[in-house]
Write a protein that holds these residues in place. Structure first.
Motif, PDB file in Angstrom:
ATOM      1  N   VAL A 105      30.171  16.896  44.232  1.00 16.88           N
ATOM      2  CA  VAL A 105      31.251  16.013  43.798  1.00 16.88           C
ATOM      3  C   VAL A 105      31.850  16.571  42.516  1.00 16.88           C
ATOM      4  O   VAL A 105      31.128  16.945  41.585  1.00 16.88           O
ATOM      5  N   ALA A 106      33.168  16.652  42.468  1.00 19.20           N
ATOM      6  CA  ALA A 106      33.869  17.074  41.264  1.00 19.20           C
ATOM      7  C   ALA A 106      34.338  15.840  40.510  1.00 19.20           C
ATOM      8  O   ALA A 106      34.843  14.887  41.117  1.00 19.20           O
ATOM      9  N   TYR A 107      34.158  15.859  39.202  1.00 16.22           N
ATOM     10  CA  TYR A 107      34.633  14.773  38.352  1.00 16.22           C
ATOM     11  C   TYR A 107      35.789  15.331  37.532  1.00 16.22           C
ATOM     12  O   TYR A 107      35.594  16.180  36.664  1.00 16.22           O
ATOM     13  N   VAL A 108      36.991  14.865  37.831  1.00  8.89           N
ATOM     14  CA  VAL A 108      38.190  15.369  37.160  1.00  8.89           C
ATOM     15  C   VAL A 108      38.580  14.381  36.073  1.00  8.89           C
ATOM     16  O   VAL A 108      38.825  13.196  36.351  1.00  8.89           O
ATOM     17  N   ALA A 109      38.620  14.850  34.834  1.00  9.72           N
ATOM     18  CA  ALA A 109      38.938  13.995  33.684  1.00  9.72           C
ATOM     19  C   ALA A 109      40.336  14.316  33.177  1.00  9.72           C
ATOM     20  O   ALA A 109      40.721  15.484  33.079  1.00  9.72           O
ATOM     21  N   VAL A 200      36.100  14.127  27.478  1.00 11.54           N
ATOM     22  CA  VAL A 200      35.067  14.770  28.298  1.00 11.54           C
ATOM     23  C   VAL A 200      33.773  14.904  27.506  1.00 11.54           C
ATOM     24  O   VAL A 200      32.677  14.646  28.026  1.00 11.54           O
ATOM     25  N   ALA A 201      33.886  15.324  26.246  1.00 10.34           N
ATOM     26  CA  ALA A 201      32.694  15.486  25.409  1.00 10.34           C
ATOM     27  C   ALA A 201      31.960  14.158  25.233  1.00 10.34           C
ATOM     28  O   ALA A 201      30.721  14.108  25.258  1.00 10.34           O
ATOM     29  N   LYS A 202      32.714  13.097  25.087  1.00  5.54           N
ATOM     30  CA  LYS A 202      32.102  11.775  24.909  1.00  5.54           C
ATOM     31  C   LYS A 202      31.534  11.252  26.213  1.00  5.54           C
ATOM     32  O   LYS A 202      30.454  10.652  26.245  1.00  5.54           O
ATOM     33  N   ARG A 203      32.245  11.487  27.318  1.00  4.09           N
ATOM     34  CA  ARG A 203      31.840  10.932  28.614  1.00  4.09           C
ATOM     35  C   ARG A 203      30.656  11.683  29.217  1.00  4.09           C
ATOM     36  O   ARG A 203      29.740  11.066  29.784  1.00  4.09           O
ATOM     37  N   PHE A 204      30.671  13.017  29.112  1.00  2.77           N
ATOM     38  CA  PHE A 204      29.658  13.814  29.791  1.00  2.77           C
ATOM     39  C   PHE A 204      28.650  14.470  28.853  1.00  2.77           C
ATOM     40  O   PHE A 204      27.630  14.977  29.322  1.00  2.77           O
ATOM     41  N   GLY A 205      28.932  14.491  27.564  1.00  3.56           N
ATOM     42  CA  GLY A 205      28.015  15.146  26.651  1.00  3.56           C
ATOM     43  C   GLY A 205      28.004  16.650  26.849  1.00  3.56           C
ATOM     44  O   GLY A 205      29.023  17.256  27.200  1.00  3.56           O
ATOM     45  N   ARG A 206      26.847  17.229  26.685  1.00  2.00           N
ATOM     46  CA  ARG A 206      26.733  18.673  26.855  1.00  2.00           C
ATOM     47  C   ARG A 206      26.774  19.033  28.336  1.00  2.00           C
ATOM     48  O   ARG A 206      26.011  18.513  29.138  1.00  2.00           O
ATOM     49  N   VAL A 207      27.672  19.923  28.689  1.00  2.00           N
ATOM     50  CA  VAL A 207      27.834  20.345  30.080  1.00  2.00           C
ATOM     51  C   VAL A 207      27.361  21.783  30.220  1.00  2.00           C
ATOM     52  O   VAL A 207      27.762  22.666  29.462  1.00  2.00           O
ATOM     53  N   ARG A 208      26.500  22.024  31.197  1.00  2.00           N
ATOM     54  CA  ARG A 208      25.972  23.364  31.420  1.00  2.00           C
ATOM     55  C   ARG A 208      26.884  24.158  32.339  1.00  2.00           C
ATOM     56  O   ARG A 208      27.351  23.663  33.355  1.00  2.00           O
ATOM     57  N   ALA A 209      27.155  25.379  31.950  1.00  5.00           N
ATOM     58  CA  ALA A 209      28.007  26.245  32.772  1.00  5.00           C
ATOM     59  C   ALA A 209      27.297  26.598  34.072  1.00  5.00           C
ATOM     60  O   ALA A 209      26.084  26.833  34.089  1.00  5.00           O
TER      61      ALA A 209
END
Length: 247
Positions: A105-109, A200-209
């Protein structure tokens, strides 16, 4: 992006409302198959009636939000993601994805109006790619799948470059290039994009590549890139669409 002049077509307001409702249903359902059916029907109506994607945008729905887009599972997932990211980047949105029991699932912000355009254009471009991919066959099913996967990666790459070319053309048309940055974005658009990044930073926090996708075949990539050169990034009709299957 094909170089042809866009044709303005008068569209019944009721038809625009119908397409909006289909896109809303695709977003609201948790059933992957239902979401795909609603999205495909919306894409079919957009193509058949040459609806301008911007007419589908509800200007009153411009708050920052996240829209989920099912990418399924199988060999084509990462290529679909590449296409979605190309569309999202061009419309000042960001994409995060995750693997779920139902598939990827892709989450598009982004801002609501941008998210609507992203979903409409991704659905349309993927449908156009599917039409071409269905005609690409090789000696064995496995070879066909590898070729089609490479095709979709090449298609996504060319779409991204087409959007980039459009942004840079906007920069070239700006008076003394003073109104936009090196990507062609105006200060207002840059501010919107910065808002999205903070969201995005607030909603998802740290995102791993994610790990890099496996390599693509040159032949499939080249064919996909050529198909994207002919693709309609606006209002041209999509005819004869066929599904590329769940792979």
């Amino acid at each position: 992006m094909t170089g042809d002049e866009a044709i303005t077509v008068e569209v019944e307001p009721s038809l625009v409302i119908r397409v909006r409702k289909l896109m809303d249903k695709a977003t609201a359902t948790s059933n992957v198959h239902e979401a795909d059916a609603f999205s495909r029907k919306a894409a079919e109506l957009i193509a058949r009636h040459r609806i301008d994607p911007t007419s589908l945008v509800d200007s009153d729905r411009d708050d920052l939000a996240v829209r989920e887009i099912a990418l399924g599972r199988g060999a084509y997932v990462r290529a679909r993601l590449a296409l979605l990211m190309a569309v999202a980047e061009a419309h000042d949105s960001r994409v995060v994805f995750a693997t779920t029991p139902a598939g990827t699932v892709a989450y598009v912000a982004g801002h609501g109006s941008d998210l609507e355009l992203v979903e409409v254009m991704y659905t349309s471009l993927h449908a156009q790619a599917a039409t071409q991919m269905a005609m690409e066959r090789r000696a064995t099913p496995a070879a066909t799948q590898r070729h089609r996967r490479s095709f979709l990666f090449g298609y996504a790459d060319r779409v991204a470059k087409s959007f980039d070319d459009a942004l840079r053309a906007a920069r070239a048309d700006a008076p003394e290039h003073g109104g936009v940055d090196t990507t062609g974005r105006s200060p207002a658009r840059l501010e919107r994009l910065e808002q999205v990044d903070r969201f995005v930073a607030k909603r998802f926090g740290r995102v791993r590549a994610a790990r890099s996708a496996a390599g693509a075949e040159v032949g499939g990539w080249t064919a996909g890139s050529a198909a994207a050169e002919r693709a309609d990034l606006g209002r041209k009709r999509v005819e004869g669409r066929r599904s590329i299957g769940p792979g």
